[in-house]
Design a protein around this motif. Structure first.
Motif, mmCIF file in Angstrom:
data_model
loop_
_atom_site.group_PDB
_atom_site.id
_atom_site.type_symbol
_atom_site.label_atom_id
_atom_site.label_comp_id
_atom_site.label_asym_id
_atom_site.label_seq_id
_atom_site.Cartn_x
_atom_site.Cartn_y
_atom_site.Cartn_z
ATOM 1 N N GLU A 184 7.454 -3.469 -4.283
ATOM 2 C CA GLU A 184 7.586 -3.696 -2.711
ATOM 3 C C GLU A 184 8.860 -3.366 -2.602
ATOM 4 O OE1 GLU A 184 6.852 -7.178 -0.455
ATOM 5 O OE2 GLU A 184 8.313 -7.546 -1.468
ATOM 6 N N ALA A 185 9.603 -1.651 -2.108
ATOM 7 C CA ALA A 185 10.589 -0.244 -2.553
ATOM 8 C C ALA A 185 10.593 -0.619 -0.966
ATOM 9 C CB ALA A 185 10.107 0.341 -3.302
ATOM 10 N N LYS A 186 11.833 -0.181 -0.916
ATOM 11 C CA LYS A 186 12.523 0.168 0.232
ATOM 12 C C LYS A 186 13.712 1.063 0.183
ATOM 13 C CE LYS A 186 13.526 -1.995 4.678
ATOM 14 N NZ LYS A 186 13.666 -3.628 5.887
ATOM 15 N N GLU A 187 14.039 2.050 1.119
ATOM 16 C CA GLU A 187 15.415 2.813 1.490
ATOM 17 C C GLU A 187 16.192 3.347 2.292
ATOM 18 O OE1 GLU A 187 16.473 6.603 -1.642
ATOM 19 O OE2 GLU A 187 14.450 7.004 -1.158
ATOM 20 N N LYS A 188 16.702 2.608 2.811
ATOM 21 C CA LYS A 188 17.049 2.853 4.366
ATOM 22 C C LYS A 188 18.824 3.898 4.696
ATOM 23 C CE LYS A 188 18.790 0.171 8.516
ATOM 24 N NZ LYS A 188 19.878 0.515 7.845
ATOM 25 N N MET A 189 18.050 4.784 4.805
ATOM 26 C CA MET A 189 18.895 6.315 4.920
ATOM 27 C C MET A 189 18.811 6.065 6.266
ATOM 28 S SD MET A 189 21.126 5.606 1.674
ATOM 29 C CE MET A 189 20.195 5.054 0.147
ATOM 30 N N ASN A 190 18.932 5.682 7.137
ATOM 31 C CA ASN A 190 19.276 5.803 8.684
ATOM 32 C C ASN A 190 18.057 7.020 9.033
ATOM 33 O OD1 ASN A 190 22.624 5.333 8.236
ATOM 34 N ND2 ASN A 190 21.314 4.389 10.183
ATOM 35 N N TRP A 211 23.313 -2.501 7.478
ATOM 36 C CA TRP A 211 23.696 -1.301 5.966
ATOM 37 C C TRP A 211 22.818 -0.811 5.754
ATOM 38 C CZ3 TRP A 211 27.672 -4.526 4.428
ATOM 39 C CH2 TRP A 211 27.843 -4.586 3.214
ATOM 40 N N ASN A 212 22.668 0.264 4.832
ATOM 41 C CA ASN A 212 22.002 1.033 4.121
ATOM 42 C C ASN A 212 21.892 0.897 3.026
ATOM 43 O OD1 ASN A 212 21.759 2.422 6.993
ATOM 44 N ND2 ASN A 212 22.742 4.603 6.048
ATOM 45 N N PHE A 213 20.726 1.166 2.149
ATOM 46 C CA PHE A 213 20.509 0.525 1.248
ATOM 47 C C PHE A 213 19.097 1.394 0.459
ATOM 48 C CE2 PHE A 213 18.231 -2.527 3.677
ATOM 49 C CZ PHE A 213 17.384 -2.236 2.678
ATOM 50 N N ALA A 214 19.192 0.765 -0.880
ATOM 51 C CA ALA A 214 17.611 1.378 -1.471
ATOM 52 C C ALA A 214 17.987 0.618 -2.632
ATOM 53 C CB ALA A 214 17.954 2.862 -2.479
ATOM 54 N N THR A 215 16.259 -0.583 -2.076
ATOM 55 C CA THR A 215 15.618 -1.260 -3.888
ATOM 56 C C THR A 215 14.054 -1.360 -4.158
ATOM 57 O OG1 THR A 215 16.494 -3.986 -3.638
ATOM 58 C CG2 THR A 215 15.633 -3.030 -1.976
ATOM 59 N N ALA A 216 13.976 -2.175 -5.235
ATOM 60 C CA ALA A 216 12.938 -2.434 -5.101
ATOM 61 C C ALA A 216 12.302 -3.484 -6.006
ATOM 62 C CB ALA A 216 12.747 -0.787 -6.447
ATOM 63 N N HIS A 217 11.880 -4.007 -5.701
ATOM 64 C CA HIS A 217 11.370 -6.046 -6.671
ATOM 65 C C HIS A 217 10.060 -5.607 -7.039
ATOM 66 C CE1 HIS A 217 13.790 -7.766 -2.346
ATOM 67 N NE2 HIS A 217 14.087 -7.140 -3.085
ATOM 68 N N LEU A 218 10.085 -6.329 -8.159
ATOM 69 C CA LEU A 218 8.982 -5.316 -8.964
ATOM 70 C C LEU A 218 8.055 -6.991 -9.615
ATOM 71 C CD1 LEU A 218 11.199 -2.041 -10.719
ATOM 72 C CD2 LEU A 218 10.118 -2.322 -8.932
#
Length: 223
Positions: A170-176, A102-109
């Motif tokens: 924490e921020a993450k961007e999983k785009m292959n 699953w590809n996604f972009a998210t930020a936990h603030l």
């Protein structure tokens, strides 16, 4: 959130862009009654420094449920912002073996909210409405008429505005990013094609995140 250096989103400007583009936020509080989650739009308190500050409001009585103390004693909140996301089939990579992902972009603030005065809350509500109404041909602003202004005062009494200075994130961007350019290009094409997992917005973000890789492949050409 599980960390992976390949997918880390550490650029503050990039995180701010994610918030601007996807302002629908989940607020989570750990209260004496247990975990409580609420959903509200957010805006950035724009500044030239490196600080990240969210502006938002909740409808009463959510301020009680989330522990937004009117006496200034509020607990820490977690704000979750999520960009485009979607299923990626292993058949799209062009080689095997592979697994579904699953590809996604998210930020936990994270931060402790500061409750705003009625005047500050009204100013934030004005900005929020103006922000979302301005692209429309006939914007419906809170203070556009005397009637609207009176209505805005009633809205303020039914909401609690707050400012949230982010103290950790924490921020993450999983785009292959870890896949070959040929696979990335094929996945983007599949996401733009009609089908059960079509997601043009995710395809656009994948292309932007992998721009350097895709451009390098074009410049180098086939071996």
């Amino acid at each position: 959130m599980r960390q992976n250096p390949d997918y880390a989103l550490e650029d503050l400007a990039g995180i701010k862009e994610l918030i601007r583009a996807h302002p629908w936020c989940i607020f989570v509080a750990n209260t004496p009654a247990g975990l409580i989650a609420s959903h509200y739009p957010v805006m950035l308190e724009e500044s030239d420094d490196d600080e990240l500050v969210l502006l938002s409001h909740v409808g009463r009585p959510d301020e009680v449920k989330l522990g937004l103390g009117g006496d200034g004693e509020s607990g820490e909140l977690l704000a979750i912002v999520q960009g485009p996301h979607g299923y990626i089939s292993p058949s799209w990579y062009g080689y095997r073996p592979n697994v579904p992902t699953w590809n996604f972009a998210t930020a936990h603030l994270y931060g402790v909210p500061e409750v705003l005065s009625d005047a500050e809350n009204l100013a934030v509500l004005h900005r929020l409405v103006e922000h979302f109404e301005s692209p429309l041909p006939d914007p419906h602003l809170l203070d556009s008429t005397e009637e609207n202004s009176e209505y805005a005062q009633r809205i303020v009494r039914g909401t609690v505005g707050f400012r949230m200075r982010i103290t950790r994130l924490e921020a993450k961007e999983k785009m292959n990013q870890d896949k070959p350019a040929e696979s990335v290009r094929n996945i983007i094409e599949q996401l733009r094609a009609p089908g059960p997992y079509s997601s043009p917005a995710l395809a656009d973000r994948m292309e932007r995140v992998n721009t350097e890789k895709l451009n390098t492949e074009k410049l180098e050409g086939p071996e």
